[in-house]
Design a protein around this motif. Structure first.
Motif, PDB file in Angstrom:
ATOM      1  N   ARG A  49     -17.473  19.773  40.487  1.00  0.00           N
ATOM      2  CA  ARG A  49     -16.434  20.549  39.812  1.00  0.00           C
ATOM      3  C   ARG A  49     -15.050  20.077  40.225  1.00  0.00           C
ATOM      4  O   ARG A  49     -14.148  19.973  39.404  1.00  0.00           O
ATOM      5  N   LYS A 150     -12.347  29.368  40.841  1.00  0.00           N
ATOM      6  CA  LYS A 150     -12.826  30.700  41.098  1.00  0.00           C
ATOM      7  C   LYS A 150     -14.151  30.596  41.859  1.00  0.00           C
ATOM      8  O   LYS A 150     -14.795  29.546  41.758  1.00  0.00           O
ATOM      9  N   TRP A 210     -24.294  37.215  32.384  1.00  0.00           N
ATOM     10  CA  TRP A 210     -24.573  35.805  32.643  1.00  0.00           C
ATOM     11  C   TRP A 210     -26.013  35.724  33.145  1.00  0.00           C
ATOM     12  O   TRP A 210     -26.266  35.755  34.346  1.00  0.00           O
ATOM     13  N   GLN A 212     -29.191  33.356  33.207  1.00  0.00           N
ATOM     14  CA  GLN A 212     -29.608  31.967  32.978  1.00  0.00           C
ATOM     15  C   GLN A 212     -30.694  31.576  33.973  1.00  0.00           C
ATOM     16  O   GLN A 212     -31.168  32.390  34.756  1.00  0.00           O
ATOM     17  N   GLN A 248     -20.551  32.969  39.793  1.00  0.00           N
ATOM     18  CA  GLN A 248     -20.726  32.580  38.392  1.00  0.00           C
ATOM     19  C   GLN A 248     -20.366  33.695  37.412  1.00  0.00           C
ATOM     20  O   GLN A 248     -19.614  33.483  36.466  1.00  0.00           O
ATOM     21  N   HIS A 251     -16.835  35.032  35.671  1.00  0.00           N
ATOM     22  CA  HIS A 251     -16.217  34.648  34.396  1.00  0.00           C
ATOM     23  C   HIS A 251     -16.259  35.807  33.393  1.00  0.00           C
ATOM     24  O   HIS A 251     -15.277  36.089  32.712  1.00  0.00           O
ATOM     25  N   ARG A 313     -28.601  34.707  28.378  1.00  0.00           N
ATOM     26  CA  ARG A 313     -27.558  35.425  27.654  1.00  0.00           C
ATOM     27  C   ARG A 313     -26.281  35.321  28.456  1.00  0.00           C
ATOM     28  O   ARG A 313     -26.220  35.767  29.607  1.00  0.00           O
ATOM     29  N   ILE A 314     -25.262  34.740  27.851  1.00  0.00           N
ATOM     30  CA  ILE A 314     -23.968  34.588  28.508  1.00  0.00           C
ATOM     31  C   ILE A 314     -22.913  35.050  27.521  1.00  0.00           C
ATOM     32  O   ILE A 314     -22.817  34.505  26.421  1.00  0.00           O
ATOM     33  N   TYR A 349     -11.145  24.042  30.081  1.00  0.00           N
ATOM     34  CA  TYR A 349     -11.080  23.367  31.380  1.00  0.00           C
ATOM     35  C   TYR A 349      -9.886  22.407  31.452  1.00  0.00           C
ATOM     36  O   TYR A 349      -9.407  22.094  32.536  1.00  0.00           O
TER      37      TYR A 349
END
Lengths: 437, 271
Positions: A49, A150, A210, A212, A248, A251, A313-314, A349
């Motif tokens: 990142r 973050k 979030w 996943q 995560q 966000h 599901r995000i 980004y």
């Protein structure tokens, strides 16, 4: 090649501040002054990142140069240099901005200090989050502009530190952008502006997700000490990542705070470690669900999960007195509306760097540190409600005697804290207490 | 582990559903001897292959002969890809480790939350699709691979002919921008074409092998307007297909912005 260039920036979405762009802005030594010269950038934290953020920064704006790198370990720093060199090899304008030399590459726990001392105007902070409060404080003390990934803290002590750092940065007029990139995406900005303008009436509830699969694990090499193993697998240790709800799901929680223009007053939560039970996954949970209560009485359900083979599901969803919205594309109800997505949207980004650098050049630096600190703290609030099994209030957490960092951070032996146990884990705890619940 | 016990149950439902659909187009499907059903060893996951007779097609003005081959009746599904990606074929007592390179854990939701069991596997980089085919070949002893561009085009032309599709035929065959609600749909839920294949056009665009060339996906997808899907639809991968991967280097397994691309396996007649 000359080291002095003046390049105005064309793209800005965050505010109209062009009037100030030509005004000289007198700041303490080392701080970039508005509208002139190249902005020299250092990267602290050279993982995937951090490397990506450095590339995004160079891509975002003219008149920026990456000049220094810092990381804990030489191998990660070398991988970062290789990736950036490959990027530069195929892109002349990128290559012209990539000015890292051997003399400005630093490793070790104090690499961040050396980057800050390497004649930079701005730093990108992208180490594991547990180090962030220290790095933020040092960067602001050194008068640097900052792009910070973050989350910005993992515990109550870190949040208090970051809020104090925010005040200092504000007084110094430093620019700080945060890696909550949805705040810089045109789709979210357009939709949430409509929500704020009343398109769905008063927002009364929301759901943010979030869910996943599991994430990466670096395994363990025989030559790694306990500390090095934990830092290389930082996702799985609360003192480093804050757990996945903080690392995560922040966000989506950040979007809730944005839509509601507030942070919650309290939280009730459940969570656990059901699937990712192998010791290689440290001691964090693999699922959380939180009920956040906001000052106006609005309630937001947050749900996050990292389990292979489960439904993804995000996203976000908000219900108002006169409609509903996904916060990013669609408003339903009497003021129904759909975002007209461009063929090639600008990546958030990249845009977050564009906005930060444009604001610095305009002499009116944005400062998102308080906002991202509050979203970080909201996620910590959810985690703590799950870890302790108690209803936890914002004020209680802000005052909590909670510091999850090991007393000394150095390569060597380091225990793994116990998995938090609702009903037994206490809000007020130190790293040492966390290991012996 | 939950992922291993729930997936086969879901795929059994898929297999039954596909079987039911198969019964519905027997009049147009090739004879039974020209299809076969493959099982992924150690799982209940199956998929069906349909024989495409030899012939030729035209690429860049040149006639290209195409030998007979087998092609998947549907786009490759998550049910199939998950076995590879999640290591569902590895015995439980061996953990996830084996000698085969498997996809990295994705960051985010490659299926975009649109549906999983029975849905086309999407957001998968072409080398990853090829690695899946190689893994499947090792598991089954048959050589599965991505189609060449000529093979894909030949199948497409046998499926719907060489003249452009009319609007009614497109709607019957394909999920496109005008009917898909901006997402993929379960495979085999539109009508079969003349070869007995489903979703060759629209739904997910399909990777083809282009040695020494850029990565190409054929057929168009749910994102494309109806007039843009069909045998001639051809998309070349660019940076935008993986733009939002926040890491550098970017993933070589997943495409952060490629929910419109999937694939369909083929196998040469003689392999």
């Amino acid at each position: 090649m000359t080291d002095k260039r003046i390049n105005p920036v064309s793209r800005r979405t965050f505010m109209q501040t062009t009037a100030a762009a030509s005004a000289a802005f007198v700041l303490p030594g080392g701080v970039y002054m508005a509208g002139a010269d190249v902005i020299r950038v250092g990267l602290i934290g050279c993982g995937g990142r951090g490397t990506g953020a450095a590339a995004d920064c160079l891509q975002s704006s003219d008149g920026v140069e990456l000049v220094a790198l810092g990381d804990l370990t030489p191998d990660r720093l070398a991988q970062c240099r290789k990736a950036l060199a490959e990027q530069a090899a195929g892109n002349a304008s990128f290559a012209a901005k990539y000015k890292v030399t051997d003399e400005r590459c630093f490793t070790g726990f104090d690499a961040y200090k050396k980057v800050l001392a390497a004649d930079v105007h701005m730093v990108i902070l992208a180490t594991p989050p547990g180090f962030r409060p220290t790095h933020l404080a040092a960067a602001v003390a050194a008068g640097k502009h900052i792009f910070t990934e973050k989350p910005v803290a993992v515990d109550a002590a870190g949040i208090r530190s970051v809020l104090a750092t925010y005040e200092q940065a504000r007084q110094k007029g430093l620019g700080i952008a945060a890696g909550t990139q949805r705040r810089h995406q045109a789709d979210y900005l357009s939709t949430i502006k409509r929500i704020h303008d009343g398109a769905i009436g008063d927002v009364v509830s929301g759901q943010v997700f979030w869910n996943q699969a599991g994430l990466w694990n670096r395994g363990r090499e025989p030559e790694w000490s306990d500390t090095e193993w934990q830092i290389r697998n930082w996702l799985y240790f609360t003192w480093l990542s804050g757990d996945h709800i903080v690392e995560q799901h922040i966000h989506n929680i950040d979007v809730a705070n944005w839509v509601l223009n507030a942070h919650p007053v309290k939280a009730t939560a459940i969570g656990g470690r059901q699937w990712r039970t192998d010791p290689k996954y440290g001691h964090i949970y693999d699922h959380f669900s939180v009920d956040f209560e906001y000052p106006n009485g609005a309630r937001v359900l947050s749900m996050c999960r990292q389990i292979d083979g489960t439904a993804n599901r995000i996203g976000e969803h908000f219900i108002g007195t006169r409609g509903s919205s996904d916060a990013v594309n669609v408003i339903l109800g009497p003021k129904a509306w759909t975002y007209d997505k461009p063929e090639r949207p600008i990546s958030g980004y990249v845009q977050e760097h564009t906005d930060l650098i444009a604001s610095i050049r305009a002499g009116q630096p944005i400062n998102e540190l308080k906002q991202v600190a509050e979203s970080t703290m909201t996620a910590i609030l959810g985690r703590e409600a799950a870890y302790t099994g108690q209803e936890v209030s914002w004020d209680e957490l802000l005052k909590a005697d909670q510091d999850l960092a090991p007393p000394q951070i150095a390569f060597g032996p380091l225990d793994v804290p116990a998995v938090a146990m609702p009903g037994r884990t206490k809000l007020n705890r130190k790293w040492s207490e966390a290991t012996t619940i | 582990m939950s992922s291993r016990s729930t997936l086969p149950a879901a795929t059994l439902v898929l297999a039954l559903a596909v079987g039911t659909l198969h019964a519905g187009f027997q009049n147009t499907a090739p004879a039974e001897t020209q299809t076969y059903r493959e099982s992924i060893p150690g799982t209940l996951v199956t998929f069906e292959m349909v024989r495409v007779p030899e012939g030729s097609t035209t690429i860049n003005g040149k006639t290209v002969p195409v030998a007979a081959f087998y092609i998947e009746r549907t786009e490759a599904t998550w049910d199939m890809y998950d076995v590879f990606a999640l290591g569902l074929d590895i015995p439980k007592d061996r953990g996830r480790a084996d000698a085969i390179a498997r996809p990295s854990q994705p960051y985010g939701a490659p299926d975009y939350g649109w549906g999983h069991a029975g849905f086309p596997a999407i957001s998968i980089a072409r080398p990853a699709a090829q690695a899946f085919a190689d893994w499947l070949s090792a598991r089954t002893g048959k050589k599965y691979r991505l189609p060449t561009e000529a093979e894909w085009l030949h199948a497409a032309e046998l499926a719907v002919g060489k003249t452009p599709l009319d609007a009614a035929r497109r709607d019957a065959l394909a999920w496109h921008k005008g009917n898909a609600s901006a997402k993929t749909h379960a495979v085999g839920t539109k009508a079969a074409d003349a070869l007995g294949l489903f979703d060759l056009f629209g739904n997910a665009a399909e990777w083809v092998a282009t040695p020494d060339g850029p990565a190409v996906a054929r057929g168009g997808s749910f994102r494309d307007p109806p007039e843009a899907i069909g045998p001639s639809a051809r998309a070349v991968q660019d940076d935008s297909w993986n733009e939002r991967d926040p890491q550098l280097p970017k993933s070589r397994w997943w495409l952060s912005d490629g929910p419109f691309v999937g694939f369909r396996l083929v196998r040469s007649d003689h392999d």
